[in-house]
Design an enzyme around this catalytic site. Structure first.
Site, PDB file in Angstrom:
ATOM      1  N   HIS A 125       0.839  -1.192   0.000  1.00 39.17           N
ATOM      2  CA  HIS A 125       0.000   0.000   0.000  1.00 39.17           C
ATOM      3  C   HIS A 125       0.879   1.249   0.000  1.00 39.17           C
ATOM      4  O   HIS A 125       2.093   1.157   0.230  1.00 39.17           O
ATOM      5  CB  HIS A 125      -0.949   0.005   1.213  1.00 39.17           C
ATOM      6  CG  HIS A 125      -0.274   0.015   2.546  1.00 39.17           C
ATOM      7  ND1 HIS A 125      -0.228  -1.082   3.376  1.00 39.17           N
ATOM      8  CD2 HIS A 125       0.396   0.994   3.201  1.00 39.17           C
ATOM      9  CE1 HIS A 125       0.434  -0.772   4.482  1.00 39.17           C
ATOM     10  NE2 HIS A 125       0.825   0.485   4.398  1.00 39.17           N
TER      11      HIS A 125
HETATM   12  P1  TYD Z   1      -2.852  -3.837   7.609  1.00 35.21           P
HETATM   13  O1  TYD Z   1      -2.902  -2.397   7.208  1.00 35.21           O
HETATM   14  O2  TYD Z   1      -3.571  -4.808   6.729  1.00 35.21           O
HETATM   15  O3  TYD Z   1      -1.347  -4.321   7.756  1.00 35.21           O
HETATM   16  P2  TYD Z   1      -0.115  -4.082   6.727  1.00 35.21           P
HETATM   17  O4  TYD Z   1       0.698  -2.980   7.333  1.00 35.21           O
HETATM   18  O5  TYD Z   1       0.640  -5.343   6.643  1.00 35.21           O
HETATM   19  O6  TYD Z   1      -0.706  -3.638   5.420  1.00 35.21           O
HETATM   20  O7  TYD Z   1      -3.441  -3.912   9.091  1.00 35.21           O
HETATM   21  C1  TYD Z   1      -3.937  -5.114   9.645  1.00 35.21           C
HETATM   22  C2  TYD Z   1      -5.128  -4.815  10.540  1.00 35.21           C
HETATM   23  O8  TYD Z   1      -4.744  -3.997  11.646  1.00 35.21           O
HETATM   24  C3  TYD Z   1      -6.263  -4.104   9.826  1.00 35.21           C
HETATM   25  O9  TYD Z   1      -7.480  -4.726  10.219  1.00 35.21           O
HETATM   26  C4  TYD Z   1      -6.246  -2.700  10.392  1.00 35.21           C
HETATM   27  C5  TYD Z   1      -5.599  -2.865  11.754  1.00 35.21           C
HETATM   28  N1  TYD Z   1      -4.820  -1.711  12.180  1.00 35.21           N
HETATM   29  C6  TYD Z   1      -5.314  -0.842  13.146  1.00 35.21           C
HETATM   30  O10 TYD Z   1      -6.442  -1.014  13.650  1.00 35.21           O
HETATM   31  N2  TYD Z   1      -4.541   0.208  13.561  1.00 35.21           N
HETATM   32  C7  TYD Z   1      -3.306   0.432  13.049  1.00 35.21           C
HETATM   33  O11 TYD Z   1      -2.622   1.404  13.466  1.00 35.21           O
HETATM   34  C8  TYD Z   1      -2.795  -0.442  12.015  1.00 35.21           C
HETATM   35  C9  TYD Z   1      -1.441  -0.232  11.397  1.00 35.21           C
HETATM   36  C10 TYD Z   1      -3.592  -1.500  11.618  1.00 35.21           C
END
Ligand code: TYD
Length: 136
Positions: free
Chosen positions: A54
């Site tokens: 992303h």
């Molecule tokens: P995600 O954005 O998919 O992880 P990556 O960094 O690998 O792309 O995040 C995983 C899950 O965690 C998603 O359901 C959202 C949650 N999340 C939060 O609630 N707060 C946060 O600060 C972050 C980074 C993720």
């Protein structure tokens, strides 16, 4: 979305203090990095998968593999660069507006992320074509 290039991304040596009790490293917002730290989160017990995939519109981050190692591939829509994080005193500063993929987590890796903003799902671009269209 803020526009950045991979040249705006850089590895930094995090301040470290050592004596016969071991090492201590510190990152202070606005002093060691160009933003206030509003949130921290960390990835751990990551199996053999890729994460990330992303871009952020406004969020700046510092990534630190406090344990283990990981490859961070940063992409500005034209150029890509891979940064290997494998030391607890190595930080990768990522400004807003860059795509990132996280790959090759070694077993036991803990990837600490210091973030300039609270969590905001609207700050994410999760579609690569949308990211590239935003740039051009
Ligand atoms: P995600 O954005 O998919 O992880 P990556 O960094 O690998 O792309 O995040 C995983 C899950 O965690 C998603 O359901 C959202 C949650 N999340 C939060 O609630 N707060 C946060 O600060 C972050 C980074 C993720």
């Amino acid at each position: 979305m803020k526009h950045s290039t991979i040249h705006d991304c850089h590895l930094m040596d995090i301040r470290k203090y050592s004596d016969n009790r071991g090492y201590l490293s510190v990152v202070e917002g606005q002093t060691d990095i160009p933003f206030d730290i509003k949130r921290i989160y960390y990835l751990y017990m990551v199996p053999e998968v890729a994460r990330g995939a992303h871009a952020h519109k406004q969020l700046q981050q510092l990534l630190i593999a406090t344990s283990g190692s990981v490859d961070v591939i940063v992409d500005d829509g034209t150029n890509k660069q891979t940064f290997h994080l494998d030391r607890p005193w190595k930080g990768l500063y990522i400004p807003a507006g860059l795509w990132r993929d996280l790959e090759n987590f070694s077993g036991g890796t803990v990837l600490l992320c210091l973030a300039s903003e609270p969590y905001n799902p609207d700050d994410y671009i999760r579609d690569y074509n949308e990211f590239v269209n935003n740039i051009h």
